[in-house]
Design a protein around this motif. Structure first.
Motif, PDB file in Angstrom:
ATOM      1  N   SER A   1      15.769  24.233  23.933  1.00 51.64           N
ATOM      2  CA  SER A   1      16.470  22.976  23.660  1.00 51.64           C
ATOM      3  C   SER A   1      17.247  23.065  22.347  1.00 51.64           C
ATOM      4  O   SER A   1      17.054  23.958  21.551  1.00 51.64           O
ATOM      5  CB  SER A   1      15.452  21.841  23.593  1.00 51.64           C
ATOM      6  N   GLY A   2      18.137  22.098  22.158  1.00 53.81           N
ATOM      7  CA  GLY A   2      18.859  21.992  20.895  1.00 53.81           C
ATOM      8  C   GLY A   2      20.297  22.450  21.025  1.00 53.81           C
ATOM      9  O   GLY A   2      20.776  22.702  22.137  1.00 53.81           O
ATOM     10  N   PRO A   3      20.982  22.559  19.875  1.00 51.00           N
ATOM     11  CA  PRO A   3      20.499  22.399  18.515  1.00 51.00           C
ATOM     12  C   PRO A   3      20.045  20.958  18.238  1.00 51.00           C
ATOM     13  O   PRO A   3      20.359  20.048  19.000  1.00 51.00           O
ATOM     14  CB  PRO A   3      21.707  22.772  17.657  1.00 51.00           C
ATOM     15  N   PHE A   4      19.343  20.782  17.129  1.00 50.70           N
ATOM     16  CA  PHE A   4      18.813  19.481  16.761  1.00 50.70           C
ATOM     17  C   PHE A   4      19.517  18.957  15.520  1.00 50.70           C
ATOM     18  O   PHE A   4      19.637  19.659  14.520  1.00 50.70           O
ATOM     19  CB  PHE A   4      17.301  19.564  16.502  1.00 50.70           C
ATOM     20  N   PHE A   5      19.974  17.713  15.615  1.00 54.04           N
ATOM     21  CA  PHE A   5      20.590  17.011  14.495  1.00 54.04           C
ATOM     22  C   PHE A   5      19.477  16.228  13.810  1.00 54.04           C
ATOM     23  O   PHE A   5      18.822  15.402  14.434  1.00 54.04           O
ATOM     24  CB  PHE A   5      21.699  16.094  14.992  1.00 54.04           C
ATOM     25  N   VAL A   6      19.253  16.520  12.514  1.00 52.85           N
ATOM     26  CA  VAL A   6      18.108  15.963  11.792  1.00 52.85           C
ATOM     27  C   VAL A   6      18.578  14.927  10.779  1.00 52.85           C
ATOM     28  O   VAL A   6      19.394  15.223   9.895  1.00 52.85           O
ATOM     29  CB  VAL A   6      17.322  17.079  11.069  1.00 52.85           C
ATOM     30  N   ALA A   7      18.060  13.706  10.931  1.00 46.44           N
ATOM     31  CA  ALA A   7      18.369  12.600  10.022  1.00 46.44           C
ATOM     32  C   ALA A   7      17.092  12.218   9.280  1.00 46.44           C
ATOM     33  O   ALA A   7      16.082  11.890   9.910  1.00 46.44           O
ATOM     34  CB  ALA A   7      18.908  11.406  10.799  1.00 46.44           C
ATOM     35  N   ASP A   8      17.155  12.278   7.963  1.00 46.14           N
ATOM     36  CA  ASP A   8      16.007  11.915   7.126  1.00 46.14           C
ATOM     37  C   ASP A   8      16.168  10.491   6.601  1.00 46.14           C
ATOM     38  O   ASP A   8      17.279  10.069   6.269  1.00 46.14           O
ATOM     39  CB  ASP A   8      15.887  12.868   5.938  1.00 46.14           C
ATOM     40  N   GLY A   9      15.058   9.787   6.492  1.00 53.53           N
ATOM     41  CA  GLY A   9      15.065   8.457   5.884  1.00 53.53           C
ATOM     42  C   GLY A   9      16.068   7.517   6.528  1.00 53.53           C
ATOM     43  O   GLY A   9      16.874   6.910   5.834  1.00 53.53           O
ATOM     44  N   ILE A  10      16.019   7.385   7.837  1.00 57.89           N
ATOM     45  CA  ILE A  10      16.970   6.542   8.571  1.00 57.89           C
ATOM     46  C   ILE A  10      16.824   5.099   8.072  1.00 57.89           C
ATOM     47  O   ILE A  10      15.741   4.514   8.131  1.00 57.89           O
ATOM     48  CB  ILE A  10      16.732   6.640  10.082  1.00 57.89           C
ATOM     49  N   GLU A  11      17.917   4.557   7.577  1.00 57.02           N
ATOM     50  CA  GLU A  11      17.882   3.242   6.944  1.00 57.02           C
ATOM     51  C   GLU A  11      17.842   2.113   7.971  1.00 57.02           C
ATOM     52  O   GLU A  11      18.594   2.116   8.945  1.00 57.02           O
ATOM     53  CB  GLU A  11      19.105   3.069   6.038  1.00 57.02           C
ATOM     54  N   VAL A  12      16.943   1.179   7.723  1.00 53.74           N
ATOM     55  CA  VAL A  12      16.933  -0.083   8.468  1.00 53.74           C
ATOM     56  C   VAL A  12      16.941  -1.203   7.439  1.00 53.74           C
ATOM     57  O   VAL A  12      16.340  -1.095   6.371  1.00 53.74           O
ATOM     58  CB  VAL A  12      15.720  -0.219   9.421  1.00 53.74           C
ATOM     59  N   THR A  13      17.680  -2.275   7.737  1.00 53.68           N
ATOM     60  CA  THR A  13      17.746  -3.399   6.810  1.00 53.68           C
ATOM     61  C   THR A  13      16.650  -4.419   7.085  1.00 53.68           C
ATOM     62  O   THR A  13      16.274  -5.176   6.204  1.00 53.68           O
ATOM     63  CB  THR A  13      19.112  -4.099   6.877  1.00 53.68           C
TER      64      THR A  13
ATOM     65  N   GLN B   1      19.461  18.209  22.743  1.00 50.69           N
ATOM     66  CA  GLN B   1      19.604  18.139  24.199  1.00 50.69           C
ATOM     67  C   GLN B   1      18.619  19.094  24.848  1.00 50.69           C
ATOM     68  O   GLN B   1      18.449  20.227  24.400  1.00 50.69           O
ATOM     69  CB  GLN B   1      21.042  18.493  24.602  1.00 50.69           C
ATOM     70  N   TRP B   2      18.009  18.625  25.919  1.00 49.44           N
ATOM     71  CA  TRP B   2      17.067  19.432  26.706  1.00 49.44           C
ATOM     72  C   TRP B   2      17.472  19.246  28.153  1.00 49.44           C
ATOM     73  O   TRP B   2      17.124  18.261  28.783  1.00 49.44           O
ATOM     74  CB  TRP B   2      15.637  18.966  26.454  1.00 49.44           C
ATOM     75  N   GLY B   3      18.293  20.142  28.658  1.00 51.43           N
ATOM     76  CA  GLY B   3      18.858  19.970  29.997  1.00 51.43           C
ATOM     77  C   GLY B   3      19.786  18.775  30.002  1.00 51.43           C
ATOM     78  O   GLY B   3      20.698  18.689  29.198  1.00 51.43           O
ATOM     79  N   GLU B   4      19.527  17.830  30.894  1.00 54.10           N
ATOM     80  CA  GLU B   4      20.384  16.646  31.006  1.00 54.10           C
ATOM     81  C   GLU B   4      19.904  15.481  30.153  1.00 54.10           C
ATOM     82  O   GLU B   4      20.476  14.398  30.201  1.00 54.10           O
ATOM     83  CB  GLU B   4      20.444  16.199  32.479  1.00 54.10           C
TER      84      GLU B   4
ATOM     85  N   GLY C   1      24.485  20.771  22.992  1.00 55.47           N
ATOM     86  CA  GLY C   1      23.521  21.418  23.876  1.00 55.47           C
ATOM     87  C   GLY C   1      24.184  22.291  24.926  1.00 55.47           C
ATOM     88  O   GLY C   1      23.686  23.368  25.266  1.00 55.47           O
ATOM     89  N   ARG C   2      25.336  21.836  25.449  1.00 55.93           N
ATOM     90  CA  ARG C   2      26.056  22.636  26.449  1.00 55.93           C
ATOM     91  C   ARG C   2      26.620  23.911  25.841  1.00 55.93           C
ATOM     92  O   ARG C   2      26.653  24.954  26.481  1.00 55.93           O
ATOM     93  CB  ARG C   2      27.188  21.821  27.084  1.00 55.93           C
TER      94      ARG C   2
END
Length: 177
Positions: free
Chosen positions: A31-43, A62-65, A163-164
């Motif tokens: 699977s992947g590549p993986f997009f990594v987001a740290d400390g995702i902000e929520v208000t 992405q892992w297949g579809e 992923g494709r």
């Protein structure tokens, strides 16, 4: 298909370390590549009707579809994540599937009438709303709801396209949300 006939858009796993989980999944399943987001902000984040902090990080690939997410909670305290995997338990696993809905609050109300209570509703700085409905009694996991905004569908397309194309030298790609 998911409850209500809506297709599942994403499968998400709660874990201790999103990077380690994404790398292990990549090695095992490609699977992947993986997009990594740290400390995702929520208000704002309401968990079981109580406003609480919700600091989390995620890796999306992405892992297949299907999009796969690994999510970790960075702060201590109650949340929809800790509802299924109590803090300090050392347990990890499937947490939720995600659905696109036209109206998040209407879908929350409909599912509540069906016996599935709202666990958590969070709002990002741009007004984007995501919610976890507690469907664990019936399905063993939560169900995440969000509206298919242009930004969200564009994000899903970007992850799917990566992923494709396949994983190049970078399996983990930093992302700011």
């Amino acid at each position: 298909m998911s409850p209500g006939g809506l297709p599942i858009r994403q499968v998400a796993y709660f874990c201790a370390d999103v990077r380690a989980a994404a790398l292990a999944h990549h090695r095992r399943f490609g699977s992947g590549p993986f997009f990594v987001a740290d400390g995702i902000e929520v208000t704002r984040s309401l968990h079981r009707g109580v406003e609480r902090p919700f600091d989390h990080s995620s890796a999306y690939g992405q892992w297949g579809e299907l999009m796969i997410e690994f999510v970790q909670q960075n702060n201590s305290g109650p949340s929809a994540l800790h509802d299924l995997y109590p803090e300090g338990s050392g347990r990890w696993g499937l947490h939720h599937v995600a659905l696109f809905v036209d109206d998040v609050d209407a879908a929350i109300a409909r599912l509540d009438q069906e016996g599935f209570p709202l666990a958590q509703r969070s709002v990002r700085p741009d007004g984007f709303v995501f919610a976890f409905v507690d469907t664990s009694a019936a399905y063993g996991h939560m169900t995440e709801l969000y509206a298919p905004t242009p930004g969200l569908t564009g994000f899903y397309r970007m992850v799917a396209e990566a992923g494709r194309k396949g994983v190049g030298t970078e399996v983990l790609i930093p992302l700011t949300l």
